[in-house]
Design a protein around this motif. Sequence first.
Motif, PDB file in Angstrom:
ATOM      1  N   THR A  49       0.833  -1.204   0.000  1.00 35.80           N
ATOM      2  CA  THR A  49       0.000   0.000   0.000  1.00 35.80           C
ATOM      3  C   THR A  49       0.868   1.254   0.000  1.00 35.80           C
ATOM      4  O   THR A  49       1.794   1.366   0.802  1.00 35.80           O
ATOM      5  N   VAL A  50       0.564   2.160  -0.920  1.00 35.94           N
ATOM      6  CA  VAL A  50       1.307   3.418  -1.047  1.00 35.94           C
ATOM      7  C   VAL A  50       0.325   4.586  -0.947  1.00 35.94           C
ATOM      8  O   VAL A  50      -0.864   4.422  -1.217  1.00 35.94           O
ATOM      9  N   VAL A  85      -1.397   8.118  -2.085  1.00 36.42           N
ATOM     10  CA  VAL A  85      -1.665   8.853  -3.329  1.00 36.42           C
ATOM     11  C   VAL A  85      -2.380  10.147  -2.957  1.00 36.42           C
ATOM     12  O   VAL A  85      -3.322  10.115  -2.149  1.00 36.42           O
ATOM     13  N   VAL A  99      -4.942  13.224  -2.838  1.00 38.12           N
ATOM     14  CA  VAL A  99      -6.368  13.220  -3.184  1.00 38.12           C
ATOM     15  C   VAL A  99      -6.697  14.164  -4.330  1.00 38.12           C
ATOM     16  O   VAL A  99      -7.752  14.059  -4.939  1.00 38.12           O
ATOM     17  N   PRO A 125     -19.844  14.291  -2.920  1.00 41.09           N
ATOM     18  CA  PRO A 125     -19.437  14.921  -1.653  1.00 41.09           C
ATOM     19  C   PRO A 125     -17.925  14.790  -1.422  1.00 41.09           C
ATOM     20  O   PRO A 125     -17.321  13.785  -1.801  1.00 41.09           O
ATOM     21  N   GLU A 130       0.972  13.889  11.183  1.00 40.72           N
ATOM     22  CA  GLU A 130      -0.174  13.083  10.742  1.00 40.72           C
ATOM     23  C   GLU A 130      -1.184  13.911   9.943  1.00 40.72           C
ATOM     24  O   GLU A 130      -2.075  13.362   9.300  1.00 40.72           O
ATOM     25  N   ARG A 187      -4.040  12.621   1.613  1.00 45.49           N
ATOM     26  CA  ARG A 187      -3.635  11.503   0.752  1.00 45.49           C
ATOM     27  C   ARG A 187      -4.412  10.274   1.180  1.00 45.49           C
ATOM     28  O   ARG A 187      -4.974  10.224   2.270  1.00 45.49           O
ATOM     29  N   ARG A 188      -4.475   9.304   0.293  1.00 47.91           N
ATOM     30  CA  ARG A 188      -5.249   8.102   0.585  1.00 47.91           C
ATOM     31  C   ARG A 188      -4.405   6.901   0.188  1.00 47.91           C
ATOM     32  O   ARG A 188      -3.562   6.993  -0.710  1.00 47.91           O
ATOM     33  N   PRO A 189      -4.643   5.766   0.845  1.00 44.07           N
ATOM     34  CA  PRO A 189      -3.850   4.587   0.529  1.00 44.07           C
ATOM     35  C   PRO A 189      -4.357   3.930  -0.757  1.00 44.07           C
ATOM     36  O   PRO A 189      -5.563   3.860  -0.996  1.00 44.07           O
ATOM     37  N   VAL A 190      -3.434   3.457  -1.572  1.00 44.55           N
ATOM     38  CA  VAL A 190      -3.788   2.613  -2.719  1.00 44.55           C
ATOM     39  C   VAL A 190      -2.998   1.311  -2.588  1.00 44.55           C
ATOM     40  O   VAL A 190      -1.771   1.343  -2.411  1.00 44.55           O
ATOM     41  N   ALA A 191      -3.705   0.192  -2.650  1.00 41.64           N
ATOM     42  CA  ALA A 191      -3.053  -1.118  -2.561  1.00 41.64           C
ATOM     43  C   ALA A 191      -2.630  -1.563  -3.956  1.00 41.64           C
ATOM     44  O   ALA A 191      -3.416  -1.477  -4.900  1.00 41.64           O
ATOM     45  N   PRO A 245       5.336   2.859  -7.531  1.00 47.41           N
ATOM     46  CA  PRO A 245       5.557   4.319  -7.539  1.00 47.41           C
ATOM     47  C   PRO A 245       6.615   4.704  -6.490  1.00 47.41           C
ATOM     48  O   PRO A 245       6.717   4.073  -5.467  1.00 47.41           O
ATOM     49  N   GLY A 263      -8.716   2.448  -5.599  1.00 47.81           N
ATOM     50  CA  GLY A 263      -8.163   2.164  -4.278  1.00 47.81           C
ATOM     51  C   GLY A 263      -7.224   0.966  -4.291  1.00 47.81           C
ATOM     52  O   GLY A 263      -6.477   0.743  -3.340  1.00 47.81           O
ATOM     53  N   ARG A 264      -7.289   0.159  -5.371  1.00 45.49           N
ATOM     54  CA  ARG A 264      -6.396  -1.003  -5.469  1.00 45.49           C
ATOM     55  C   ARG A 264      -6.084  -1.238  -6.934  1.00 45.49           C
ATOM     56  O   ARG A 264      -6.991  -1.175  -7.774  1.00 45.49           O
ATOM     57  N   GLN A 279      -6.350  -2.308   0.901  1.00 44.84           N
ATOM     58  CA  GLN A 279      -7.145  -1.087   0.837  1.00 44.84           C
ATOM     59  C   GLN A 279      -8.380  -1.438   0.017  1.00 44.84           C
ATOM     60  O   GLN A 279      -8.276  -1.701  -1.180  1.00 44.84           O
ATOM     61  N   TRP A 324     -10.028   7.648   2.211  1.00 49.74           N
ATOM     62  CA  TRP A 324      -8.867   7.407   3.095  1.00 49.74           C
ATOM     63  C   TRP A 324      -9.020   6.102   3.855  1.00 49.74           C
ATOM     64  O   TRP A 324      -8.059   5.586   4.409  1.00 49.74           O
TER      65      TRP A 324
END
Lengths: 447, 447
Positions: free
Chosen positions: A114-115, A117, A119, A223, A427, A433-437, A447, B390-391, B408, B420
């Motif tokens: 997981t890295v 990314v 938003v 949203p 933090e 940012r959000r995690p991408v697996a 990346p 997300g993945r 994720q 997130w």
Amino acid sequence: MPAGRVIVDAYVTRGVPIVTVSTAVAQAVAAAPHLASLSGELRRTMLHACADALAAAGREIVPTALEETGLTMARLRGELQRTTDQLRLLGDHAAQPWRRVSAGVAAGGGDVVTVPVPVGPVAVFAASNFPLAFGVSGGDTASALAAGCPVVVKAHPAQPRTGELLGQILARTLPDGAFSLVAGGPEVSLELVRAAGIRAVGFTGSLTGGRALMDAAAARPDPIPVYAEMGSLNPVLVLPGAAVPATVSALAAAVTGSAGQLCTKPGLVVTGSAAFADELADAVAAVPVHRMLTDGMAQAHEKWQAHASAAHRVVAGAGSPAPFAVVVNVDDLAGELLEEHFGPSVVIAVGAAEDVPSRLEGSLTASVYADDSDREAARALLPGLLARAGRIVWNGVPTGVAVCDAMQHGGPWPATSASWSTSVGTEAIERFRRPVALQGLPAELLP
Amino acid sequence: MPAGRVIVDAYVTRGVPIVTVSTAVAQAVAAAPHLASLSGELRRTMLHACADALAAAGREIVPTALEETGLTMARLRGELQRTTDQLRLLGDHAAQPWRRVSAGVAAGGGDVVTVPVPVGPVAVFAASNFPLAFGVSGGDTASALAAGCPVVVKAHPAQPRTGELLGQILARTLPDGAFSLVAGGPEVSLELVRAAGIRAVGFTGSLTGGRALMDAAAARPDPIPVYAEMGSLNPVLVLPGAAVPATVSALAAAVTGSAGQLCTKPGLVVTGSAAFADELADAVAAVPVHRMLTDGMAQAHEKWQAHASAAHRVVAGAGSPAPFAVVVNVDDLAGELLEEHFGPSVVIAVGAAEDVPSRLEGSLTASVYADDSDREAARALLPGLLARAGRIVWNGVPTGVAVCDAMQHGGPWPATSASWSTSVGTEAIERFRRPVALQGLPAELLP
């Protein structure tokens, strides 16, 4: 013509880099892929360059902010240092590795890695009470850039020249489109939050203002999250062993510092000792206070003083604004006595502390003053405070938030809109940012 | 009388532990301090006990779910295993230390230590497509309990007996008030989200359903977060070197497995090869499919087939539901061809993959099939996919989500409401707890 429009026109006349919301957002959307592609090391370089540029312009920034805010020279110098330290710390954090790995779990035995990314474009609303550290060059700007997000900052209408100056410095230091400045009134704020290209919002200010942005964000076809830091009471429970003169002077200074215009100002002090309450009230009233940030804030403070005086005992000092304490019984605590009031004032409640936590709404902080003899009483209070605050301070004032890895500057509603998140400390980058697996991706493509 | 009411009455008649929303929330609020006070080790014990109890009841659970869902015995047995594994994994995670420490930074040189605190009662909406692993006993329930939050679960109206059975098992295994079951239609859902005691919401289902809950949560006097997992297209880009028979069979199985009722079903396959497209379309149409979860879903699937057939080439198989593929040109991709359609169907687009990512909305997943000769083409696609999913799955189908630390399961709107966050894996616990910084607290008082 709304007030915001006047500011925009004034800027345009002077040829500074204020742009319309649509231009700013278009620039940010265009810049987003480039910013997202930068390595952490390059983002670190970028944030350090911003810090260097701001530090180099200190002799311009501090006097400008001084004139527009009424804050003291010492405070603003310290705040500029905090601002540049914060940019550097978040830049350093961006350069640190951030990967979670679960080995051999993907189909065929591959790894899941997981890295983070970014938003995408972030809208930031500059706060007035920290014109530098939470203003145009503040924490939300720093953490969004550290995350790899372009930012569109709305300058605070009360500090147009400070905002412009900070904006010029950042705009010329950062890559094209990574930073844009807009200005105006509430209608510009809503236009920015509703803009299709904006992916997240950072805000520090009033509950009314934050809620308006939240409502607009929630009503979008898609949203987006609003990270709003709003009203906080910051209760302080003084247990018998700590009802001493040193506690009086620490609290009086915290209530009145920066004319009480801090999100962490202690708004409620609970003590079992009527004598301690009187000493604290007198100490608060005796502190000379500089002018407030805006006329509107000064008027609200005066109005609260008049209102409280009609119903409770108020001990007030001289000057405008006048520092004051509202002294009540713990049993009277309800309604507006449990709400944030910006300015150099505090509610002091005399009585037992045990039942107070369950009557509180969410706060950024809660403090306990205690000595060894109070240890068990303090232990009993902790669960209730943990459930209602984002930070518990032991024998200390809640003002003066350390910018560090473990800091949590956030709390349950109405203190913030997202209690999982922090606006201070490293933090803070995680809100943008959000995690991408990545499942089974060859190492050379990571990346 | 709304459908939900009938279900409630039926339950009441049979004397099972379905309660009203107000009773459930009151029980949860009362239980919250006790649950929050449990050590991680005790929460681990609690979740393992739930797993043991569910595993012991497998011979009752699987046939009940089989009858109500139409899913296969093998699938449901596997899902029960996944459900108990998930409870145990999250329980183990709850017992792990979680502290961030910044040493010596508080006033006077004290430490700032951040610890997790449960957010309070959580409302969980059971999903229909994973009656066990995302149903009453599913991921949101497990992660809320692991975080130390009481849960109020709304059973899915299409699976009342499965929901009831799972609810009985959990209610008798967990501490009083830690688990309550409610049932009913949309009005009960909204009542639950609006209940003052509820502090967060977990939902898996349709975009319409998720959005309704989000709107209700955002309109509260105190808005609360909704973690909604909704519609996801899950695009698959097949590069030339990987347009081989093994890819055809993997994708056909992923499109039709569980009758296409997975949030990670590949909804769009892009290929440069018309021959590959035809082979995949034929393979999809040839798979025998079991019945869908509800009549409503089956009707929507048929409607989409009829609608697509009127405008595009559709290759359909036999049965009800009939598996089918909509074969189009990449240039045609727009509107409903880029939206999720639940059921055993897929859109296959023939043409170049390069421009596809920029036209996609957010998805839970994006897959790339490639061999060594496609490496540079794949590298060029990655930034666009990272920004929208997300993945990222490499040479694999997106179905079959590993429950692990690095997973994720979340993505940009409309895939989820909070990109997130994840609803699968150990990080799922973080949606139901928040950090609290303890500043200068004596070690003996640390929670």
